[in-house]
Write a protein that holds these residues in place. Structure first.
Motif, PDB file in Angstrom:
ATOM      1  N   ARG A  47       0.847  -1.192   0.000  1.00  0.00           N
ATOM      2  CA  ARG A  47       0.000   0.000   0.000  1.00  0.00           C
ATOM      3  C   ARG A  47       0.885   1.246   0.000  1.00  0.00           C
ATOM      4  NH1 ARG A  47       0.532  -2.324   4.670  1.00  0.00           N
ATOM      5  NH2 ARG A  47       1.212  -1.108   6.470  1.00  0.00           N
ATOM      6  N   LEU A  48       0.301   2.334  -0.478  1.00  0.00           N
ATOM      7  CA  LEU A  48       1.022   3.599  -0.511  1.00  0.00           C
ATOM      8  C   LEU A  48       1.052   4.205   0.887  1.00  0.00           C
ATOM      9  CD1 LEU A  48      -0.505   5.042  -3.814  1.00  0.00           C
ATOM     10  CD2 LEU A  48       1.745   3.990  -3.496  1.00  0.00           C
ATOM     11  N   PRO A  49       2.021   5.063   1.192  1.00  0.00           N
ATOM     12  CA  PRO A  49       2.979   5.722   0.312  1.00  0.00           C
ATOM     13  C   PRO A  49       4.231   4.871   0.091  1.00  0.00           C
ATOM     14  CG  PRO A  49       3.252   6.563   2.525  1.00  0.00           C
ATOM     15  CD  PRO A  49       2.105   5.590   2.580  1.00  0.00           C
ATOM     16  N   ARG A  50       4.985   5.280  -0.888  1.00  0.00           N
ATOM     17  CA  ARG A  50       6.224   4.587  -1.191  1.00  0.00           C
ATOM     18  C   ARG A  50       7.187   5.568  -1.826  1.00  0.00           C
ATOM     19  NH1 ARG A  50       7.164  -0.463  -5.442  1.00  0.00           N
ATOM     20  NH2 ARG A  50       9.443  -0.359  -5.323  1.00  0.00           N
ATOM     21  N   MET A  51       8.423   5.479  -1.459  1.00  0.00           N
ATOM     22  CA  MET A  51       9.463   6.275  -2.136  1.00  0.00           C
ATOM     23  C   MET A  51       9.872   5.513  -3.392  1.00  0.00           C
ATOM     24  SD  MET A  51       9.748   8.921  -0.199  1.00  0.00           S
ATOM     25  CE  MET A  51      11.114   9.760  -0.987  1.00  0.00           C
ATOM     26  N   LEU A  52       9.659   6.130  -4.536  1.00  0.00           N
ATOM     27  CA  LEU A  52      10.083   5.507  -5.785  1.00  0.00           C
ATOM     28  C   LEU A  52      11.599   5.610  -5.943  1.00  0.00           C
ATOM     29  CD1 LEU A  52       7.318   6.845  -8.193  1.00  0.00           C
ATOM     30  CD2 LEU A  52       7.651   4.471  -7.507  1.00  0.00           C
ATOM     31  N   THR A  53      12.134   6.748  -5.579  1.00  0.00           N
ATOM     32  CA  THR A  53      13.571   6.977  -5.501  1.00  0.00           C
ATOM     33  C   THR A  53      13.777   7.693  -4.172  1.00  0.00           C
ATOM     34  OG1 THR A  53      13.706   9.223  -6.402  1.00  0.00           O
ATOM     35  CG2 THR A  53      13.513   7.412  -7.991  1.00  0.00           C
ATOM     36  N   PRO A  54      15.008   7.936  -3.737  1.00  0.00           N
ATOM     37  CA  PRO A  54      15.176   8.690  -2.486  1.00  0.00           C
ATOM     38  C   PRO A  54      14.549  10.070  -2.517  1.00  0.00           C
ATOM     39  CG  PRO A  54      17.215   7.594  -3.083  1.00  0.00           C
ATOM     40  CD  PRO A  54      16.286   7.398  -4.242  1.00  0.00           C
ATOM     41  N   ASP A  55      14.226  10.579  -3.716  1.00  0.00           N
ATOM     42  CA  ASP A  55      13.697  11.935  -3.818  1.00  0.00           C
ATOM     43  C   ASP A  55      12.299  12.033  -4.426  1.00  0.00           C
ATOM     44  OD1 ASP A  55      17.018  12.548  -4.854  1.00  0.00           O
ATOM     45  OD2 ASP A  55      16.180  13.069  -2.897  1.00  0.00           O
ATOM     46  N   ILE A  56      11.656  10.914  -4.684  1.00  0.00           N
ATOM     47  CA  ILE A  56      10.319  10.978  -5.274  1.00  0.00           C
ATOM     48  C   ILE A  56       9.372  10.088  -4.483  1.00  0.00           C
ATOM     49  CG2 ILE A  56       8.883  10.574  -7.311  1.00  0.00           C
ATOM     50  CD1 ILE A  56      11.318  11.138  -9.031  1.00  0.00           C
ATOM     51  N   LEU A  57       8.338  10.724  -3.943  1.00  0.00           N
ATOM     52  CA  LEU A  57       7.325  10.016  -3.166  1.00  0.00           C
ATOM     53  C   LEU A  57       6.127   9.713  -4.044  1.00  0.00           C
ATOM     54  CD1 LEU A  57       6.058   9.220  -0.307  1.00  0.00           C
ATOM     55  CD2 LEU A  57       5.104  11.539  -0.314  1.00  0.00           C
ATOM     56  N   LEU A  88       5.417  13.529  -5.053  1.00  0.00           N
ATOM     57  CA  LEU A  88       6.168  14.650  -4.491  1.00  0.00           C
ATOM     58  C   LEU A  88       7.624  14.492  -4.905  1.00  0.00           C
ATOM     59  CD1 LEU A  88       6.286  17.107  -2.464  1.00  0.00           C
ATOM     60  CD2 LEU A  88       6.960  15.419  -0.731  1.00  0.00           C
ATOM     61  N   VAL A  89       8.191  15.529  -5.494  1.00  0.00           N
ATOM     62  CA  VAL A  89       9.597  15.515  -5.908  1.00  0.00           C
ATOM     63  C   VAL A  89      10.381  16.421  -4.968  1.00  0.00           C
ATOM     64  CG1 VAL A  89      11.215  15.958  -7.784  1.00  0.00           C
ATOM     65  CG2 VAL A  89       8.887  15.186  -8.305  1.00  0.00           C
ATOM     66  N   LEU A  90      11.458  15.886  -4.398  1.00  0.00           N
ATOM     67  CA  LEU A  90      12.304  16.659  -3.481  1.00  0.00           C
ATOM     68  C   LEU A  90      13.557  17.087  -4.227  1.00  0.00           C
ATOM     69  CD1 LEU A  90      12.109  14.254  -0.389  1.00  0.00           C
ATOM     70  CD2 LEU A  90      10.745  16.307  -0.772  1.00  0.00           C
ATOM     71  N   GLY A  91      13.572  18.323  -4.729  1.00  0.00           N
ATOM     72  CA  GLY A  91      14.801  18.840  -5.305  1.00  0.00           C
ATOM     73  C   GLY A  91      15.716  19.325  -4.204  1.00  0.00           C
ATOM     74  N   SER A  92      16.941  19.629  -4.558  1.00  0.00           N
ATOM     75  CA  SER A  92      17.883  20.068  -3.526  1.00  0.00           C
ATOM     76  C   SER A  92      17.495  21.436  -2.969  1.00  0.00           C
ATOM     77  CB  SER A  92      19.305  20.119  -4.082  1.00  0.00           C
ATOM     78  OG  SER A  92      19.384  21.059  -5.135  1.00  0.00           O
ATOM     79  N   LYS A  93      16.793  22.232  -3.784  1.00  0.00           N
ATOM     80  CA  LYS A  93      16.408  23.575  -3.325  1.00  0.00           C
ATOM     81  C   LYS A  93      14.891  23.760  -3.234  1.00  0.00           C
ATOM     82  CE  LYS A  93      20.514  25.954  -4.947  1.00  0.00           C
ATOM     83  NZ  LYS A  93      21.118  26.737  -6.012  1.00  0.00           N
ATOM     84  N   LYS A  94      14.155  23.076  -4.077  1.00  0.00           N
ATOM     85  CA  LYS A  94      12.702  23.285  -4.114  1.00  0.00           C
ATOM     86  C   LYS A  94      11.985  21.935  -4.170  1.00  0.00           C
ATOM     87  CE  LYS A  94      12.698  27.883  -4.752  1.00  0.00           C
ATOM     88  NZ  LYS A  94      12.095  28.834  -3.803  1.00  0.00           N
ATOM     89  N   THR A  95      10.732  21.949  -3.702  1.00  0.00           N
ATOM     90  CA  THR A  95       9.926  20.728  -3.739  1.00  0.00           C
ATOM     91  C   THR A  95       8.718  20.939  -4.627  1.00  0.00           C
ATOM     92  OG1 THR A  95       8.663  21.436  -1.801  1.00  0.00           O
ATOM     93  CG2 THR A  95      10.652  20.127  -1.391  1.00  0.00           C
ATOM     94  N   PHE A  96       8.160  19.842  -5.142  1.00  0.00           N
ATOM     95  CA  PHE A  96       7.174  19.940  -6.236  1.00  0.00           C
ATOM     96  C   PHE A  96       6.161  18.823  -6.094  1.00  0.00           C
ATOM     97  CE2 PHE A  96       6.531  21.565 -10.588  1.00  0.00           C
ATOM     98  CZ  PHE A  96       5.805  20.544 -11.182  1.00  0.00           C
ATOM     99  N   ALA A 134       9.655  16.514   5.772  1.00  0.00           N
ATOM    100  CA  ALA A 134      10.493  16.551   6.984  1.00  0.00           C
ATOM    101  C   ALA A 134      10.898  17.982   7.340  1.00  0.00           C
ATOM    102  CB  ALA A 134      11.729  15.678   6.789  1.00  0.00           C
ATOM    103  N   GLY A 135       9.917  18.848   7.384  1.00  0.00           N
ATOM    104  CA  GLY A 135      10.180  20.208   7.810  1.00  0.00           C
ATOM    105  C   GLY A 135      10.443  21.182   6.680  1.00  0.00           C
ATOM    106  N   ARG A 136      10.659  20.664   5.471  1.00  0.00           N
ATOM    107  CA  ARG A 136      10.856  21.573   4.331  1.00  0.00           C
ATOM    108  C   ARG A 136       9.514  22.129   3.889  1.00  0.00           C
ATOM    109  NH1 ARG A 136      14.419  18.848  -0.304  1.00  0.00           N
ATOM    110  NH2 ARG A 136      14.174  20.970  -1.132  1.00  0.00           N
ATOM    111  N   PRO A 137       9.538  23.290   3.235  1.00  0.00           N
ATOM    112  CA  PRO A 137       8.267  23.795   2.706  1.00  0.00           C
ATOM    113  C   PRO A 137       7.892  23.072   1.415  1.00  0.00           C
ATOM    114  CG  PRO A 137      10.061  25.285   2.136  1.00  0.00           C
ATOM    115  CD  PRO A 137      10.669  24.201   2.972  1.00  0.00           C
ATOM    116  N   LEU A 138       6.616  23.119   1.067  1.00  0.00           N
ATOM    117  CA  LEU A 138       6.189  22.698  -0.264  1.00  0.00           C
ATOM    118  C   LEU A 138       6.196  23.947  -1.135  1.00  0.00           C
ATOM    119  CD1 LEU A 138       5.110  20.571  -2.206  1.00  0.00           C
ATOM    120  CD2 LEU A 138       2.799  21.076  -1.374  1.00  0.00           C
ATOM    121  N   ASP A 194      13.022  25.063 -11.958  1.00  0.00           N
ATOM    122  CA  ASP A 194      14.319  24.623 -11.434  1.00  0.00           C
ATOM    123  C   ASP A 194      14.163  24.243  -9.957  1.00  0.00           C
ATOM    124  OD1 ASP A 194      17.663  26.174 -11.421  1.00  0.00           O
ATOM    125  OD2 ASP A 194      16.942  24.266 -10.664  1.00  0.00           O
ATOM    126  N   LEU A 195      14.464  22.983  -9.637  1.00  0.00           N
ATOM    127  CA  LEU A 195      14.367  22.547  -8.248  1.00  0.00           C
ATOM    128  C   LEU A 195      15.750  22.462  -7.576  1.00  0.00           C
ATOM    129  CD1 LEU A 195      11.722  19.630  -8.464  1.00  0.00           C
ATOM    130  CD2 LEU A 195      11.355  22.095  -8.302  1.00  0.00           C
TER     131      LEU A 195
END
Lengths: 271, 331
Positions: free
Chosen positions: A8-18, A41-49, A71-75, A131-132
């Motif tokens: 069942r979800l959620p699952r991290m597809l890669t370390p940076d994509i939920l 959800l994509v976690l870029g080094s500077k921005k999330t998407f 984990a405390g970062r903004p969306l 640009d993320l």
């Protein structure tokens, strides 16, 4: 966050994509079928998407998953792939929860629908990118779509292509398949499972020859070279060379049912 | 039986309310300046102000509201509904589930006395033979998803629209009709007493030359509408028709207008079309437009990407890190 399939979800597809969201379940002919309603959800080094706002009945779970993953970062960015309720309907809720987030995409009409959000809307068109930091999100034309404002998107590092209602298919639920990718699935998909969404989400496949779109689709895939195809309504496809022909075959079945494609048309070959 | 009054008298306005049939049929809404805020589903060639509206049908103390109008016009709609119905009980019929038809539902359901909500299912069979397997599958899935969806935002009783199930408003019987042209599932409504067809997003294109609420136009205006204008409207909203076999759509439209005498067309946006001759002329030109649309070539969606150097640069990026590959299931 869980980084492998547990059913069942959620699952991290890669370390940076939920991969989050959920399924709609129903029984038919003695089996359980599921249809995904997914967001990513994509976690870029500077921005999330965030891709798509999800279904209301998954809202609380999704918001919890996203918050935990951030984990405390903004969306930073919210991308509704198109202006239909399962994809854009929860935009006000997300924008309230993350008051500095910007809605991004082909959002020209959104000030009419969400007037209170008009100052937080960034219109993007196909070929433009966000640009993320360590990756970009490139907006692409939606080859298979219902609404005119639909865009697909491509994450340039993991090479995941987000395809809204495209490549949508049901999955059997016997094997706890909800978070499995297509290469992990216990059962091989069938064209009929793609046909269902071809007839409902993409109504035009019943009265329009979908084969006219195949050249564009093939060219886009050659251009982009996705490792994964992540839609809103189906398991994530991580072996596109195998699955894309099934998706095409499903839409051909819809066209045959609608009488616009000859009944004796051969299905696309599987690679 | 109310008849189509002249355009002048039936088109009177009080605030955001347009009186189409005194005491019986009203439109409430406002316009969008196409120069500043052209919606994506409106063709580039269209100019002026495009009215967006909901409709209110009254018979005695019974009221039916058709669609809910644009959120950007919330204040005008609220004032209009207060004026027309106060706290009288009403039903709402949403012709489709798109933002300009249902996004105002939550506050309307909270502030007014809405006793029933008629929503369309998104599964459209459109008369095509279906495999029983998929029909039951789709119906069950959609029902589960839709009920949960609506229940999560409102508390009103939901009626799922079926073509066989008429809606009663006082002594009026209003019939849902599956639209022959649609993006998502769409139902038209036909009110036989006034011979009014509520056509949702079909024929939703006639703009006005100045700002204002809903308004009606008659034969003189319709005779001046070109087949190209109708073609542009259809491909702007229903682009999938381009290059397809439109004969089934044409046949369905002909059948519908043979079956139903229509003296008035009320779309969700665009001016109301008033008069039986105007309607007939519009329908005839629509058939011609659909024939033209069938011959339009499909264009590639990739034209803007192919020679775009920024796109090429972004697509050349490669991941060399193993961390970016899919985390596979472990046994």
């Amino acid at each position: 966050m869980i980084d492998h399939s547990v059913g069942r979800l959620p699952r991290m597809l890669t370390p940076d994509i939920l991969w989050t969201g959920g399924c709609v379940e129903f029984d038919s002919f003695g089996r359980k079928y599921h249809g995904h309603m997914s967001s990513y959800l994509v976690l870029g080094s500077k921005k999330t998407f965030l891709v798509d706002t999800g279904a209301p009945f998954h809202r609380h779970k999704m918001m919890k998953d996203v918050e935990e993953c951030l984990a405390g970062r903004p969306l930073d960015y919210i991308f509704p792939t198109h202006c239909e309720y399962p994809h854009a309907g929860l935009l006000p809720i997300w924008m309230e929860r993350y008051p500095n987030a910007i809605a991004v995409g082909n959002l020209h009409d959104y000030p009419l629908f969400f007037p209170k959000l008009k100052d937080r809307i960034l219109e993007m068109t196909e070929g433009q990118a966000v640009d993320l930091g360590d990756r970009h999100i490139l907006f692409l034309p939606a080859i298979w779509r219902d609404f005119k404002d639909t865009m697909w998107a491509f994450e340039t590092t993991s090479r995941v292509m987000f395809v809204a209602d495209g490549f949508a298919f049901l999955h059997f639920h016997d094997e706890n398949e909800c978070d499995r990718t297509t290469s992990e699935s216990a059962t091989e998909p069938t064209a009929k499972l793609f046909q269902h969404y071809g007839e409902t989400a993409l109504n035009w496949s019943l009265y329009s020859d979908v084969r006219d779109t195949f050249d564009d689709l093939d060219e886009l895939i050659r251009m982009v070279k996705p490792t994964m195809i992540a839609g809103a309504h189906g398991p994530v496809i991580d072996n596109p060379e195998l699955i894309v022909p099934y998706a095409k075959a499903g839409l051909i079945l819809a066209g045959q049912k609608g009488g616009v494609i000859p009944a004796d048309t051969a299905p696309p070959a599987v690679a | 039986m109310p008849t189509s009054a002249s355009i002048m008298s039936a088109n009177s306005q009080e605030g955001g309310i347009c009186i189409l049939i005194p005491g019986r049929l009203f439109a409430i809404g406002a316009s969008v300046d196409l120069k500043k805020s052209r919606p994506l589903f409106v063709h580039d060639a269209q100019s002026g102000w495009l009215p967006f509206q909901l409709f209110v049908i009254k018979d005695g103390t019974d009221t039916l509201i058709v669609d809910t109008g644009l959120p950007a016009h919330e204040d005008v709609i609220r004032d209009g509904l207060r004026q027309l119905m106060g706290q009288d009980a009403a039903q709402i019929f949403a012709t489709r589930r798109e933002f300009e038809t249902i996004e105002n539902l939550p506050w309307m359901l909270q502030e007014f006395n809405i006793k029933a909500l008629h929503l369309v299912n998104t599964m459209m069979t459109a008369g095509v033979q279906t495999v029983a397997f998929f029909e039951s599958l789709a119906a069950a899935m959609e029902l589960a998803a839709s009920e949960a969806h609506v229940a999560s935002i409102v508390g009103a009783k939901v009626q799922w629209v079926k073509e066989a199930n008429s809606v009663r408003v006082g002594g009026l019987t209003i019939e849902p009709i599956r639209s022959p042209i649609y993006v998502l599932s769409t139902y038209w409504l036909y009110e036989s007493d006034s011979r009014t067809l509520f056509s949702s997003d079909t024929w939703a294109f006639l703009s006005r030359s100045q700002d204002g609420g809903a308004c009606a136009v008659g034969e003189a205006r319709i005779l001046g509408v070109t087949v190209d204008e109708i073609k542009n409207h259809l491909i702007a909203k229903f682009g999938m028709l381009q290059g397809t076999d439109t004969r089934p759509v044409c046949n369905r439209i002909r059948d519908l207008f043979d079956r139903y005498r229509v003296d008035r067309i009320c779309p969700t946006y665009g001016c109301v079309i008033e008069g039986q001759k105007a309607v007939a002329n519009l329908v005839e030109k629509t058939i011609e437009a659909l024939v033209l649309i069938e011959r339009l070539p499909r264009r590639s969606l990739l034209d803007g990407l192919r020679d775009n150097p920024d796109v090429a640069r972004l697509l050349r990026k490669r991941s060399s890190s193993s961390r970016d590959t899919l985390i596979k299931a472990t046994q």
